[in-house]
Design a protein around this motif. Sequence first.
Motif: not given
Length: 252
Positions: A67-83
């Motif tokens: 499944g999804n790479d958890m580290g990658d997903f956590l980084a996305y979540a913390m980035s605040g990206s609206k994309e």
Amino acid sequence: MSDNNILVQRPEAHPGVMVIRFNRPEKKNAITSAMYDRMTAALEEANGDEAIRAAAFLGTEGCFSAGNDMGDFLAYAMSGSKEAPAAAVFIKALAVAEKPLVSGVDGLAIGIGTTLNLHCDMTVASSRSLFRTPFVDLALVPEAASSLLAPKVIGHQRAFAMLVAGEGLSAEAALQAGMIWKVVEPEAVEAETLALAASLAKKPPQALRIARDLVRGPRDAVLSRIDEELVHFAAQLRSAEARAAFEAFLKR
């Protein structure tokens, strides 16, 4: 991130077939944003190339994808990206893929490693495969229109057990539920999957396209459900409970 984490191949032994292979075995084929981007590009390439008649998803020995790479997903979540996350772009590309899709699953198929197969026309799985979607355990919600497709394919009770309760389905259970096409021994998965894709690739392309579209039906409801799930998924992804769940997962 190495491009080799997703291998896109056109095997000479199987003309007309594109193979999209998870190739990150050291991380159980966990999928990063870059890997999603590569798979999206491959599906778009297949759509636009008349020489490609079918696409096959494969993993590595003993693991389709964790499944999804958890580290990658956590980084996305913390980035605040609206994309929209790269995963969402891939899922939509998967839903509207114009060529037949087959998959060969051996071993772990977790999260998107399971829901991806709901968009495939035929799936071959090894006898040791396990399909599991621990979304709620990670404070997330179902994705890839699985909340729409799974109940239609396997019924409400099994879908609830898999998508909400996080219960796994063995290959035999998935076969009996109608979620996959065939169960074989692990060493036969790749050959069976490629043979299946090659067989589809040899069929009259226009008739194949029309027949597939008739069987699958309009994609509008699927795309609408993907968008609906994404609203909740994105909100949960940025939630405190999801962050805590991810951090606990990464500490294991």
